[in-house]
Enzyme design. Structure first.
Site, PDB file in Angstrom:
ATOM      1  N   ASP A  93      86.565 -15.472   5.587  1.00 29.47           N
ATOM      2  CA  ASP A  93      85.269 -14.612   5.375  1.00 29.47           C
ATOM      3  C   ASP A  93      86.092 -14.228   6.279  1.00 29.47           C
ATOM      4  OD1 ASP A  93      83.676 -14.401   7.133  1.00 29.47           O
ATOM      5  OD2 ASP A  93      83.375 -15.086   9.081  1.00 29.47           O
ATOM      6  N   SER A 126      74.125 -13.876   9.905  1.00 27.26           N
ATOM      7  CA  SER A 126      72.473 -14.168  10.624  1.00 27.26           C
ATOM      8  C   SER A 126      72.349 -15.200  11.920  1.00 27.26           C
ATOM      9  CB  SER A 126      72.613 -14.326   8.864  1.00 27.26           C
ATOM     10  OG  SER A 126      72.449 -13.468   8.376  1.00 27.26           O
ATOM     11  N   SER A 127      73.041 -15.472  12.651  1.00 24.29           N
ATOM     12  CA  SER A 127      72.443 -16.022  13.458  1.00 24.29           C
ATOM     13  C   SER A 127      71.067 -15.664  14.302  1.00 24.29           C
ATOM     14  CB  SER A 127      73.481 -16.121  15.019  1.00 24.29           C
ATOM     15  OG  SER A 127      74.999 -17.217  14.703  1.00 24.29           O
TER      16      SER A 127
END
Length: 359
Positions: free
Chosen positions: A83, A234-235
């Site tokens: 990531d 995008s939590s």
């Protein structure tokens, strides 16, 4: 089941119309919780590690934990993804440790703080992609800088992210530029900037089109229908998790994340990878706080971590089901890195020609 590349997994997701949550890991408990959820619903998995996670756990520990999880859950295809790689060295050291996918985030310079020029991003991402594809490894790029459309600010996470005030041009991916970038770099997936950001405090109100630019997703999909898009930050930061965290001594101000229904809408327009970290941390932290509050005499770490793992597993299972990932693990036959390298070399893999990978 063998480890899978991001490209193969996202091509399968495109073929069958689902999205795949990508969960960050730092330790054994997180990984086991994710894998337990995946096995329960027959879902393929993307686990990703940031530079911070690699520094915390160590590359050897992370790589061997994932290998052990694959042995424990042999029916689940696992993509191990780097990531926010900040430079070529980060990406290629990940490949050496067995990562089957890397993100070259050239939206920021190698210091992971300074917004980069388009040409810098193009050049460094192209170099990473050219070498990674020779090895069969997938590459995710990023165009546009993650940050809030409300404040114009980015959000640092594990040492990655700018603290500068950004313009809307920087905070929103230009659809035409996205097409040119993908076709020049040959990335397998593109992270887009659309108003999402790292951390829990994404929006000061329930997001609408002014602060969560879903129209960018649709515009890119119209221009390049075969492209796999990635939503970072995008939590959903569910209200019930906030309440549970605060009930047991936490102090989280009210905040809003990305609604699940907006993610589901994005999946219909080519979003295939959805990055989720804050929700996972919050689910675990709330349970650890609960045990500490209800059992102040407890000192066995397992009595804190087992409930935390169960909470994380429930969250992951819910996301697998909401994004349509559930039921697809057994439909995939992973290809080796050598096989993927041959596909790249033959030119059969490009953003306009997804690879069919159904059994």
């Amino acid at each position: 089941m063998a480890r899978i590349t991001l490209r193969q997994l996202l091509d399968h997701a495109a073929e069958y119309g689902y999205g795949v949550p990508a969960f960050n890991i730092n330790n054994m408990e997180q990984l086991l919780a994710i894998m337990t959820a995946a096995q329960a619903v027959d879902a393929p998995v993307i686990v990703q590690a940031s530079r911070g996670a690699r520094a915390y756990a160590g590359d050897i520990m992370l790589a061997n934990m994932v290998a052990a999880a694959e042995a424990m859950y042999p029916g689940i295809p696992v993509c191990l993804h780097q990531d926010h790689g900040n430079d070529e060295a980060t990406c290629f050291s990940a490949v050496q440790m067995g990562f089957t996918s890397v993100m070259m985030d050239g939206s920021l310079e190698a210091d992971a703080k300074t917004p980069a020029s388009y040409q810098y991003n193009l050049d460094v991402t192209t170099r990473v992609t050219e070498l990674a594809h020779k090895l069969g490894v997938s590459v995710e790029g990023e165009l546009g800088v993650l940050g809030s459309l409300e404040t114009g600010k980015g959000e640092a996470e594990d040492g990655h992210g700018t603290d500068q005030t950004l313009s809307h041009d920087q905070l929103l991916t230009d659809p035409d530029q996205a097409v040119a970038f993908v076709e020049a770099t040959k990335v397998d997936a593109l992270a887009i900037a659309m108003g999402t950001s790292h951390g829990a405090y994404k929006f000061s109100r329930k997001p609408d089109g002014e602060i969560l630019a879903m129209h960018v997703v649709q515009a890119i999909n119209q221009r390049l229908p075969g492209l796999h898009m990635v939503m970072h930050g995008s939590s959903s930061v569910p209200e019930e998790l906030q309440e549970r965290f605060n009930r047991f001594g936490g102090n989280m101000p009210a905040t809003w994340g990305v609604p699940v229904e907006e993610i589901q809408r994005g999946i219909k327009f080519g979003v295939r990878k959805i990055n989720i970290d804050t929700d996972c941390r919050l689910a675990m932290a709330a349970e650890i706080r609960r045990v500490a509050t209800e059992k102040p005499d407890e000192f066995d770490p397992r009595k804190f971590l087992k409930p935390a793992m169960d909470a994380l597993s429930a969250l992951c299972r819910r996301r697998f089901e909401e994004f349509g990932t559930a039921g697809n693990a057994s439909r995939i036959k992973p290809l080796s890195l050598a096989a993927m390298a041959r596909r790249y070399q033959s030119g059969s893999l490009n953003p306009r020609a997804p690879l069919s990978v159904a059994v």
